[in-house]
Design a protein around this motif. Structure first.
Motif, PDB file in Angstrom:
ATOM      1  N   GLY A   1       0.804  -1.227   0.000  1.00 24.66           N
ATOM      2  CA  GLY A   1       0.000   0.000   0.000  1.00 24.66           C
ATOM      3  C   GLY A   1       0.833   1.271   0.000  1.00 24.66           C
ATOM      4  N   GLY A   2       2.167   1.116   0.081  1.00 22.76           N
ATOM      5  CA  GLY A   2       3.012   2.318   0.122  1.00 22.76           C
ATOM      6  C   GLY A   2       4.468   1.966  -0.140  1.00 22.76           C
ATOM      7  N   VAL A   3       5.301   3.015  -0.167  1.00 18.91           N
ATOM      8  CA  VAL A   3       6.706   2.857  -0.539  1.00 18.91           C
ATOM      9  C   VAL A   3       7.470   1.980   0.461  1.00 18.91           C
ATOM     10  CG1 VAL A   3       8.900   4.092  -0.855  1.00 18.91           C
ATOM     11  CG2 VAL A   3       6.802   4.976  -1.878  1.00 18.91           C
ATOM     12  N   ALA A   4       7.285   2.260   1.762  1.00 21.24           N
ATOM     13  CA  ALA A   4       8.051   1.536   2.779  1.00 21.24           C
ATOM     14  C   ALA A   4       7.767   0.032   2.707  1.00 21.24           C
ATOM     15  CB  ALA A   4       7.719   2.073   4.172  1.00 21.24           C
ATOM     16  N   GLU A   5       6.483  -0.288   2.595  1.00 20.85           N
ATOM     17  CA  GLU A   5       6.093  -1.692   2.537  1.00 20.85           C
ATOM     18  C   GLU A   5       6.660  -2.356   1.275  1.00 20.85           C
ATOM     19  OE1 GLU A   5       1.932  -4.260   2.574  1.00 20.85           O
ATOM     20  OE2 GLU A   5       1.828  -2.065   2.662  1.00 20.85           O
ATOM     21  N   ALA A   6       6.618  -1.596   0.165  1.00 25.75           N
ATOM     22  CA  ALA A   6       7.130  -2.122  -1.103  1.00 25.75           C
ATOM     23  C   ALA A   6       8.633  -2.427  -1.014  1.00 25.75           C
ATOM     24  CB  ALA A   6       6.866  -1.126  -2.230  1.00 25.75           C
ATOM     25  N   LEU A   7       9.380  -1.505  -0.411  1.00 26.49           N
ATOM     26  CA  LEU A   7      10.837  -1.708  -0.291  1.00 26.49           C
ATOM     27  C   LEU A   7      11.147  -2.960   0.515  1.00 26.49           C
ATOM     28  CD1 LEU A   7      12.080   1.946   0.353  1.00 26.49           C
ATOM     29  CD2 LEU A   7      12.582   0.494  -1.635  1.00 26.49           C
ATOM     30  N   GLU A   8      10.359  -3.148   1.567  1.00 23.17           N
ATOM     31  CA  GLU A   8      10.575  -4.312   2.414  1.00 23.17           C
ATOM     32  C   GLU A   8      10.367  -5.609   1.625  1.00 23.17           C
ATOM     33  OE1 GLU A   8       8.536  -5.495   6.526  1.00 23.17           O
ATOM     34  OE2 GLU A   8       9.216  -3.411   6.340  1.00 23.17           O
ATOM     35  N   ILE A   9       9.336  -5.612   0.802  1.00 22.88           N
ATOM     36  CA  ILE A   9       9.039  -6.810   0.005  1.00 22.88           C
ATOM     37  C   ILE A   9      10.153  -7.072  -1.013  1.00 22.88           C
ATOM     38  CG2 ILE A   9       7.480  -7.768  -1.731  1.00 22.88           C
ATOM     39  CD1 ILE A   9       5.183  -6.343  -0.179  1.00 22.88           C
ATOM     40  N   VAL A  10      10.623  -6.013  -1.672  1.00 19.21           N
ATOM     41  CA  VAL A  10      11.680  -6.204  -2.673  1.00 19.21           C
ATOM     42  C   VAL A  10      12.955  -6.719  -1.995  1.00 19.21           C
ATOM     43  CG1 VAL A  10      13.194  -5.068  -4.343  1.00 19.21           C
ATOM     44  CG2 VAL A  10      10.759  -4.505  -4.278  1.00 19.21           C
ATOM     45  N   ARG A  11      13.280  -6.138  -0.840  1.00 23.65           N
ATOM     46  CA  ARG A  11      14.493  -6.594  -0.132  1.00 23.65           C
ATOM     47  C   ARG A  11      14.367  -8.051   0.289  1.00 23.65           C
ATOM     48  NH1 ARG A  11      14.115  -1.539   3.040  1.00 23.65           N
ATOM     49  NH2 ARG A  11      15.201   0.029   1.792  1.00 23.65           N
ATOM     50  N   GLY A  12      13.138  -8.478   0.529  1.00 22.24           N
ATOM     51  CA  GLY A  12      12.896  -9.880   0.885  1.00 22.24           C
ATOM     52  C   GLY A  12      13.219 -10.832  -0.260  1.00 22.24           C
ATOM     53  N   GLY A  13      13.322 -10.300  -1.488  1.00 22.86           N
ATOM     54  CA  GLY A  13      13.775 -11.119  -2.603  1.00 22.86           C
ATOM     55  C   GLY A  13      12.660 -11.624  -3.497  1.00 22.86           C
ATOM     56  N   ASP A  14      13.064 -12.182  -4.638  1.00 21.88           N
ATOM     57  CA  ASP A  14      12.145 -12.859  -5.561  1.00 21.88           C
ATOM     58  C   ASP A  14      11.097 -11.983  -6.224  1.00 21.88           C
ATOM     59  OD1 ASP A  14      13.405 -15.225  -5.202  1.00 21.88           O
ATOM     60  OD2 ASP A  14      12.029 -15.956  -3.648  1.00 21.88           O
ATOM     61  N   VAL A  15      11.339 -10.685  -6.372  1.00 22.28           N
ATOM     62  CA  VAL A  15      10.412  -9.854  -7.139  1.00 22.28           C
ATOM     63  C   VAL A  15      11.021  -9.647  -8.527  1.00 22.28           C
ATOM     64  CG1 VAL A  15       9.364  -7.570  -7.360  1.00 22.28           C
ATOM     65  CG2 VAL A  15       9.448  -8.710  -5.116  1.00 22.28           C
ATOM     66  N   ASP A  16      10.224  -9.935  -9.571  1.00 20.65           N
ATOM     67  CA  ASP A  16      10.732  -9.811 -10.940  1.00 20.65           C
ATOM     68  C   ASP A  16      10.398  -8.472 -11.576  1.00 20.65           C
ATOM     69  OD1 ASP A  16      11.828 -12.467 -11.180  1.00 20.65           O
ATOM     70  OD2 ASP A  16       9.746 -13.158 -11.098  1.00 20.65           O
ATOM     71  N   ALA A  17       9.317  -7.831 -11.107  1.00 20.86           N
ATOM     72  CA  ALA A  17       8.926  -6.536 -11.665  1.00 20.86           C
ATOM     73  C   ALA A  17       8.054  -5.810 -10.653  1.00 20.86           C
ATOM     74  CB  ALA A  17       8.177  -6.731 -12.984  1.00 20.86           C
TER      75      ALA A  17
END
Ligand code: G
Ligand code: MN
Length: 378
Positions: free
Chosen positions: A38-54
């Motif tokens: 729902g926002g930038v902070a949450e998104a960054l956390e998910i990407v750092r967690g790995g396995d995001v392709d786009a």
């Protein structure tokens, strides 16, 4: 029939839950997996967690939006494709997005066909980047050893042993030392150079060195106590901690051992070589420079490494009785060695004429077929 989509894991970022879910659902229908933020902070956390392709993100999301997200992702994840959407496209935000390396800029509402097409391309790009990274790591990383070399090396170790060749005092011919020389039974006829090359290809130089050194105490058990033992080192051995272990098999007999460093291996390029030699001397080892002369200057190593012993390359010895210039060189080296208190040994002496010429140039210790071939230890 629709074409099969190579699905990726797509992060959908929008602060409006209904819209977010709608985009995610349209992507899942063509085989992508989705995660939502729902926002930038949450998104960054998910990407750092790995396995995001786009990443598919809205530009306008309260205080921090899609442009902030792409700015934060650019550095740590340079090849993660980010697609930005906005209900309010402006030239300013397009330019900012381009500047940050946006993969696509999508005015809302995004047509389903276009959405799927562009996300599919982004996922394919991410896969490509991953493959390229793996390929690069493979090319730059430690070389894989061809299995044939590993097998050949193991077989070679099985049949590895040393033979001894006498070093004599002249005149008189008393045996003062024996040099341990590498021999293998497999492959038949392999020279010590072949053995080293195979060990290098198999990335096993340290193991080769240890195997040789571990075999020495048993091999020389029949050699009279007063006879010193010369052991050849490869530059790679100087990097093996075990060499400096006083409790290692060779370390325990260090007082009796001279370690030969050949001019032909790059030991002068080893880090802290002078300090390493000091540690070896502290254990009781003496240091010899092997193969001195003949194309390898080596005179600076005499000054830098302060060896206790130097061994004249056999190219200087061969035919010395008929070569006044070689005589002159050997005479000068004898003088130099005497002044530096270095013991000088002439290697590869094959004839009585060479022996006598060397003796008249001042050489007191000699080794070569004339005195004894490399042979089984007594
Ligand atoms: O460089 P290093 O001293 O470690 O190598 C000595 C090599 O030279 C050994 O492989 C040994 O078999 C060989 N060798 C020893 N004595 C003689 C000799 O008198 N003549 C020749 N041609 N080779 C010798
Ligand atoms: Mn040698």
């Amino acid at each position: 029939m629709s074409e099969p989509t190579p699905g990726g894991r797509v992060l959908v970022v929008d602060d409006e839950p209904l819209i977010r879910r709608g985009y995610a659902a349209r992507l899942r229908e063509v085989g992508h997996a989705t995660v939502e933020a729902g926002g930038v902070a949450e998104a960054l956390e998910i990407v750092r967690g790995g396995d995001v392709d786009a990443v598919l993100a809205d530009i306008h999301m309260g205080a921090r939006g899609g442009l902030d997200l792409i700015a934060e992702l650019r550095h740590p994840f340079p090849d993660l494709p980010v697609l930005l959407m906005t209900a309010d496209p402006t030239l300013e935000s397009v330019l900012a997005a381009l500047d940050l390396g946006v993969f696509a800029y999508l005015p809302k509402p995004v047509d389903t066909h276009r959405l799927r097409k562009v996300v599919g391309r982004a996922v394919a790009m991410a896969c490509l980047a991953r493959v390229r990274r793996e390929a690069q790591a493979f090319v730059n990383g430690p070389r894989r050893t061809p299995p044939a070399d590993v097998e050949a090396f193991e077989a070679m170790l099985e049949g590895l042993h040393t033979v001894g060749q006498p070093i004599v005092a002249w005149p008189g011919g008393a045996v003062v030392a024996m040099e341990a020389l590498l021999r293998v039974s497999d492959p038949p006829g392999a020279s010590p150079g072949d053995v080293l090359a195979l060990a290098e290809r198999a990335h096993q130089l340290p193991r080769l060195g240890r195997t040789i050194r571990h075999g020495i105490p048993l091999a020389v058990r029949g050699v009279p106590e007063g006879v010193r033992i010369f052991v050849n080192l490869h530059a790679a051995d100087l990097l093996d901690d075990e060499l400096y272990d006083a409790a290692s098999p060779l370390g325990r007999m260090a007082q009796r051992v001279t370690l030969e460093l050949t001019e032909r291996s790059a030991f002068e390029a080893v880090d802290n070589v002078v300090a390493r030699l000091r540690r070896l001397r502290a254990l009781g080892f003496r240091i010899a420079i092997d193969d001195l002369g003949a194309g390898y200057s080596g005179l600076n190593s005499l000054v830098m490494l302060e060896p206790e012993v130097v061994k004249l390359d056999m190219q200087l010895v061969r035919g010395i009785d008929r070569d006044p210039r070689a005589m002159q060189v050997v005479r000068s080296l004898c003088d130099l060695a005497r002044r530096l208190d270095i013991e000088l040994i002439a290697e590869g002496v094959e004839t009585a004429e060479e022996r006598d010429a060397l003796a008249s140039a001042g050489v007191k210790h000699m080794q070569g077929w004339h005195f004894g071939r490399p042979a089984r230890w007594p």
